[in-house]
Write a protein that holds these residues in place. Structure first.
Motif, PDB file in Angstrom:
ATOM      1  N   UNK A 106     -45.887  40.022 108.443  1.00 29.19           N
ATOM      2  CA  UNK A 106     -46.612  38.805 108.097  1.00 29.19           C
ATOM      3  C   UNK A 106     -48.086  38.969 108.444  1.00 29.19           C
ATOM      4  N   UNK A 107     -48.359  39.582 109.580  1.00 28.23           N
ATOM      5  CA  UNK A 107     -49.745  39.775 110.016  1.00 28.23           C
ATOM      6  C   UNK A 107     -50.522  40.618 109.010  1.00 28.23           C
ATOM      7  N   UNK A 108     -49.881  41.656 108.469  1.00 31.07           N
ATOM      8  CA  UNK A 108     -50.558  42.490 107.464  1.00 31.07           C
ATOM      9  C   UNK A 108     -50.822  41.701 106.184  1.00 31.07           C
ATOM     10  N   UNK A 109     -49.844  40.903 105.773  1.00 28.70           N
ATOM     11  CA  UNK A 109     -50.050  40.060 104.588  1.00 28.70           C
ATOM     12  C   UNK A 109     -51.195  39.095 104.860  1.00 28.70           C
ATOM     13  N   UNK A 110     -51.164  38.434 105.998  1.00 27.15           N
ATOM     14  CA  UNK A 110     -52.186  37.451 106.379  1.00 27.15           C
ATOM     15  C   UNK A 110     -53.583  38.076 106.353  1.00 27.15           C
ATOM     16  N   UNK A 111     -53.723  39.255 106.944  1.00 23.20           N
ATOM     17  CA  UNK A 111     -55.028  39.928 106.980  1.00 23.20           C
ATOM     18  C   UNK A 111     -55.525  40.266 105.578  1.00 23.20           C
ATOM     19  N   UNK A 112     -54.601  40.533 104.663  1.00 19.79           N
ATOM     20  CA  UNK A 112     -54.980  40.937 103.314  1.00 19.79           C
ATOM     21  C   UNK A 112     -55.254  39.796 102.348  1.00 19.79           C
ATOM     22  N   UNK A 113     -55.004  38.560 102.763  1.00 17.96           N
ATOM     23  CA  UNK A 113     -55.152  37.422 101.848  1.00 17.96           C
ATOM     24  C   UNK A 113     -56.565  37.266 101.281  1.00 17.96           C
ATOM     25  N   UNK A 114     -57.622  37.331 102.089  1.00 24.01           N
ATOM     26  CA  UNK A 114     -58.970  37.200 101.500  1.00 24.01           C
ATOM     27  C   UNK A 114     -59.270  38.283 100.459  1.00 24.01           C
ATOM     28  N   UNK A 115     -58.830  39.511 100.723  1.00 25.20           N
ATOM     29  CA  UNK A 115     -59.047  40.602  99.754  1.00 25.20           C
ATOM     30  C   UNK A 115     -58.280  40.327  98.460  1.00 25.20           C
ATOM     31  N   UNK A 116     -57.040  39.860  98.580  1.00 21.37           N
ATOM     32  CA  UNK A 116     -56.241  39.522  97.395  1.00 21.37           C
ATOM     33  C   UNK A 116     -56.914  38.412  96.595  1.00 21.37           C
ATOM     34  N   UNK A 117     -57.450  37.412  97.296  1.00 17.96           N
ATOM     35  CA  UNK A 117     -58.119  36.306  96.598  1.00 17.96           C
ATOM     36  C   UNK A 117     -59.342  36.815  95.840  1.00 17.96           C
ATOM     37  N   UNK A 128     -51.354  42.298  90.061  1.00 20.26           N
ATOM     38  CA  UNK A 128     -50.018  42.732  90.473  1.00 20.26           C
ATOM     39  C   UNK A 128     -49.852  42.505  91.967  1.00 20.26           C
ATOM     40  N   UNK A 129     -48.741  41.919  92.326  1.00 20.46           N
ATOM     41  CA  UNK A 129     -48.363  41.754  93.728  1.00 20.46           C
ATOM     42  C   UNK A 129     -46.855  42.023  93.772  1.00 20.46           C
ATOM     43  N   UNK A 130     -46.457  43.254  94.044  1.00 16.47           N
ATOM     44  CA  UNK A 130     -45.048  43.629  93.945  1.00 16.47           C
ATOM     45  C   UNK A 130     -44.122  42.966  94.980  1.00 16.47           C
ATOM     46  N   UNK A 131     -44.602  42.688  96.171  1.00 16.98           N
ATOM     47  CA  UNK A 131     -43.747  42.147  97.226  1.00 16.98           C
ATOM     48  C   UNK A 131     -43.578  40.637  97.064  1.00 16.98           C
ATOM     49  N   UNK A 132     -42.323  40.169  97.001  1.00 13.91           N
ATOM     50  CA  UNK A 132     -42.073  38.745  96.751  1.00 13.91           C
ATOM     51  C   UNK A 132     -42.545  37.854  97.895  1.00 13.91           C
ATOM     52  N   UNK A 133     -42.465  38.324  99.120  1.00 11.28           N
ATOM     53  CA  UNK A 133     -42.952  37.526 100.237  1.00 11.28           C
ATOM     54  C   UNK A 133     -44.467  37.394 100.191  1.00 11.28           C
ATOM     55  N   UNK A 134     -45.140  38.468  99.873  1.00 11.47           N
ATOM     56  CA  UNK A 134     -46.597  38.421  99.748  1.00 11.47           C
ATOM     57  C   UNK A 134     -47.008  37.500  98.603  1.00 11.47           C
ATOM     58  N   UNK A 135     -46.278  37.544  97.488  1.00  8.71           N
ATOM     59  CA  UNK A 135     -46.587  36.639  96.365  1.00  8.71           C
ATOM     60  C   UNK A 135     -46.500  35.180  96.798  1.00  8.71           C
ATOM     61  N   UNK A 136     -45.434  34.839  97.510  1.00  8.06           N
ATOM     62  CA  UNK A 136     -45.224  33.448  97.929  1.00  8.06           C
ATOM     63  C   UNK A 136     -46.324  32.990  98.880  1.00  8.06           C
ATOM     64  N   UNK A 137     -46.606  33.800  99.877  1.00 13.97           N
ATOM     65  CA  UNK A 137     -47.639  33.439 100.854  1.00 13.97           C
ATOM     66  C   UNK A 137     -48.996  33.377 100.179  1.00 13.97           C
ATOM     67  N   UNK A 138     -49.278  34.353  99.318  1.00 12.15           N
ATOM     68  CA  UNK A 138     -50.575  34.388  98.647  1.00 12.15           C
ATOM     69  C   UNK A 138     -50.751  33.210  97.690  1.00 12.15           C
ATOM     70  N   UNK A 139     -49.709  32.808  96.992  1.00  7.43           N
ATOM     71  CA  UNK A 139     -49.830  31.676  96.070  1.00  7.43           C
ATOM     72  C   UNK A 139     -50.279  30.414  96.816  1.00  7.43           C
TER      73      UNK A 139
END
Length: 159
Positions: free
Chosen positions: A13-24, A129-140
């Motif tokens: 979760x921490x890695x997903x969280x850290x990557x959110x601004x870059x994904x946005x 593209x966001x292959x990981x379903x958990x990352x997609x949900x959190x990022x959305x």
């Protein structure tokens, strides 16, 4: 720790969280495509892929006023964009139907078909593209909150 089945890579979760601004940044700087031009074939070309599904997140923007309206996610972008943006039944055409309920902003949109035609003329889609379903949900949810789409078109209310 979360595990992404596609790559057998553990994503915390921490890695997903850290990557959110870059994904946005990636999402809002992605090329814009007119909704009416988005077909399964176009989406395959955009991502340079011959096979489906293409898992990812998309952003719908009104080109008339450059207002970001909706952040969506899907295991299959071609199907999701095709169903939501081309459908004429209330159960499938969630965004088109929502437009018909916003009479102050869209007084001329009386039917889902009217709303769909309006979307074809005025709306564009950006996709990543966001292959990981958990990352997609959190990022959305993150993107919807950051872009201010959460009050009208994005809703995460539980039923």
């Amino acid at each position: 720790m979360m595990k992404c089945d596609l790559d057998n890579v553990v994503i915390s979760f921490e890695d997903i969280y850290k990557g959110l601004p870059k994904r946005l940044d990636e999402l809002i700087s992605a090329p814009k495509y007119e909704i009416k031009s988005l077909t399964e074939g176009t989406i395959k070309k955009v991502f340079g892929e011959d096979s489906l599904p293409i898992e990812g997140v998309f952003l719908i923007t009104n080109n008339t006023n450059n207002k970001m309206l909706y952040v969506g996610r899907s295991r299959n972008l071609a199907t999701r964009i095709g169903v939501d943006l081309r459908a004429t039944s209330r159960e499938q055409a969630t965004i088109s139907y929502k437009l018909t309920t916003l009479k102050d902003d869209y007084p001329d949109l009386e039917t889902i078909r009217d709303a769909r035609e309006y979307m074809y003329k005025h709306y564009s889609v950006q996709m990543i593209k966001v292959p990981d379903e958990n990352e997609r949900a959190i990022f959305q949810i993150y993107a919807a909150m950051k872009l201010g789409t959460i009050n009208v078109f994005n809703s995460f209310r539980e039923t």
